[in-house]
Design a protein around this motif. Structure first.
Motif, PDB file in Angstrom:
ATOM      1  N   THR A  12       0.852  -1.184   0.000  1.00 10.17           N
ATOM      2  CA  THR A  12       0.000   0.000   0.000  1.00 10.17           C
ATOM      3  C   THR A  12       0.893   1.241   0.000  1.00 10.17           C
ATOM      4  N   TYR A  37      -2.374   2.482  -4.772  1.00 12.94           N
ATOM      5  CA  TYR A  37      -2.264   3.939  -4.694  1.00 12.94           C
ATOM      6  C   TYR A  37      -3.647   4.542  -4.467  1.00 12.94           C
ATOM      7  N   ARG A  38      -3.648   5.765  -3.934  1.00  9.93           N
ATOM      8  CA  ARG A  38      -4.926   6.405  -3.606  1.00  9.93           C
ATOM      9  C   ARG A  38      -5.465   7.247  -4.748  1.00  9.93           C
ATOM     10  N   ARG A  39      -4.627   8.124  -5.333  1.00  9.41           N
ATOM     11  CA  ARG A  39      -5.179   9.009  -6.351  1.00  9.41           C
ATOM     12  C   ARG A  39      -4.205   9.405  -7.460  1.00  9.41           C
ATOM     13  N   ARG A  62      -5.946   1.064  -7.746  1.00 11.14           N
ATOM     14  CA  ARG A  62      -6.342   2.242  -6.988  1.00 11.14           C
ATOM     15  C   ARG A  62      -7.249   1.834  -5.834  1.00 11.14           C
ATOM     16  N   SER A  64      -8.270   3.502  -1.631  1.00 12.47           N
ATOM     17  CA  SER A  64      -7.984   4.307  -0.447  1.00 12.47           C
ATOM     18  C   SER A  64      -8.102   3.404   0.778  1.00 12.47           C
ATOM     19  N   ASP A  66      -8.397   4.048   3.758  1.00 10.85           N
ATOM     20  CA  ASP A  66      -9.330   4.505   4.781  1.00 10.85           C
ATOM     21  C   ASP A  66     -10.788   4.321   4.360  1.00 10.85           C
ATOM     22  N   ASP A  67     -11.019   3.705   3.206  1.00 13.79           N
ATOM     23  CA  ASP A  67     -12.370   3.471   2.706  1.00 13.79           C
ATOM     24  C   ASP A  67     -12.663   1.970   2.772  1.00 13.79           C
ATOM     25  N   ASP A  70     -13.330   0.347  -0.561  1.00 17.17           N
ATOM     26  CA  ASP A  70     -12.129   0.173  -1.373  1.00 17.17           C
ATOM     27  C   ASP A  70     -11.296  -1.010  -0.882  1.00 17.17           C
ATOM     28  N   ALA A  92       1.059   2.860   3.250  1.00 20.30           N
ATOM     29  CA  ALA A  92       0.281   4.068   3.000  1.00 20.30           C
ATOM     30  C   ALA A  92       0.234   4.909   4.269  1.00 20.30           C
ATOM     31  N   ARG A 111      -9.566  10.416  10.344  1.00 17.16           N
ATOM     32  CA  ARG A 111      -8.966  10.040   9.064  1.00 17.16           C
ATOM     33  C   ARG A 111      -7.560   9.481   9.245  1.00 17.16           C
ATOM     34  N   VAL A 115      -6.335   5.683   8.186  1.00 18.16           N
ATOM     35  CA  VAL A 115      -5.257   5.376   7.244  1.00 18.16           C
ATOM     36  C   VAL A 115      -4.199   4.482   7.880  1.00 18.16           C
TER      37      VAL A 115
END
Length: 253
Positions: A12, A37-39, A62, A64, A66-67, A70, A92, A111, A115
């Motif tokens: 991550t 990766y996140r974005r 892709r 996240s 923290d989601d 995802d 990450a 948040r 993460v």
């Protein structure tokens, strides 16, 4: 040293900084790597292209961390595309905003914790079935020396990393019987985008190279020096090592 030849590794935050260096190192050692990766799709694509140009095998997904949705989709994708997983590296990360406890926004705390701790917990949980199938599996958590001294104005980050380490230590004990090795790598300041922001904010230093003369061994720690430790931990040279925390800070603290 026996290398991770032929093993599948998921990293991550693998598109930049320490995560990118770990992906490069494991790919060079013969592992097939999945970069999460996140974005920043462009940096992920460049990382994959560089690994493939060097003769390695790499993929980018892709997600996240923290989601929760995802995380579930990531596990489903790895299962569908590969049906196996040998190495999981949690790298990450995000920084907190440097506020006191009194001034910290609860949303920021939520948040940062998601993460660094909640996301890794969920991803690990979802990928355990694949990891347990491996003859040997490794999970490496990239933490920080911040948990050793907990400086002021960084409670969310310190709390997130401390919770991550608690997860790692618990997982190591629970999964040892399944052939899993679980370890923590705790760097100090590293020459990454986050490290450069840190020295600007904390020291007023605009060029991290200015810190070389004041750092152990004449230079700020590089991402590759952290990646080398991860490479060792997932190799056969570390076949009898688990539930350990290795600090990579040149002896600063």
């Amino acid at each position: 040293m026996t290398t991770p030849q032929g093993r599948l590794a998921l990293i991550t935050g693998g598109n930049r900084g320490i995560g990118r260096a770990i992906a490069d190192r494991l790919a060079a050692d013969g592992a097939e790597v999945v970069l999460v990766y996140r974005r920043d799709e462009d940096s992920a694509a460049k990382a994959v292209a560089a690994i493939e140009a060097a003769g390695g095998r790499a993929h980018a997904i892709r997600a996240s961390v923290d989601d929760p949705g995802d995380c579930a989709a990531l596990a489903e994708r790895v299962t569908a595309d590969h049906g196996r997983l040998d190495i999981l590296v949690h790298c990450a990360g995000i920084a907190s905003r440097g506020q006191s406890v009194a001034d910290t926004d609860p949303a920021e705390l939520a948040r940062v914790m998601a993460v660094h701790a909640l996301g890794p917990h969920r991803i690990t949980q979802l990928l355990l079935p694949l990891l347990r199938r491996a003859a040997r599996s490794d999970v490496v958590f990239v933490s920080s020396v911040v948990t050793d001294h907990m400086p002021p104005f960084g409670a969310p980050y310190g709390m997130g990393k401390a919770a991550m380490e608690a997860l790692a230590r618990t997982l190591a004990k629970e999964e040892r019987g399944n052939g899993m090795h679980v370890n923590i790598v705790a760097p100090g300041v590293v020459d990454t985008e986050m490290g450069r922001r840190l020295v600007r904010a904390a020291m007023g230093v605009h060029d991290i190279r200015e810190r070389d003369a004041h750092s152990p061994y004449g230079h700020v720690c590089s991402p590759e020096e952290v990646a080398d430790v991860v490479g060792f931990l997932v190799s056969e040279a570390a076949s009898y090592i688990t539930d350990q925390r290795i600090v990579v800070d040149g002896g600063t603290f």
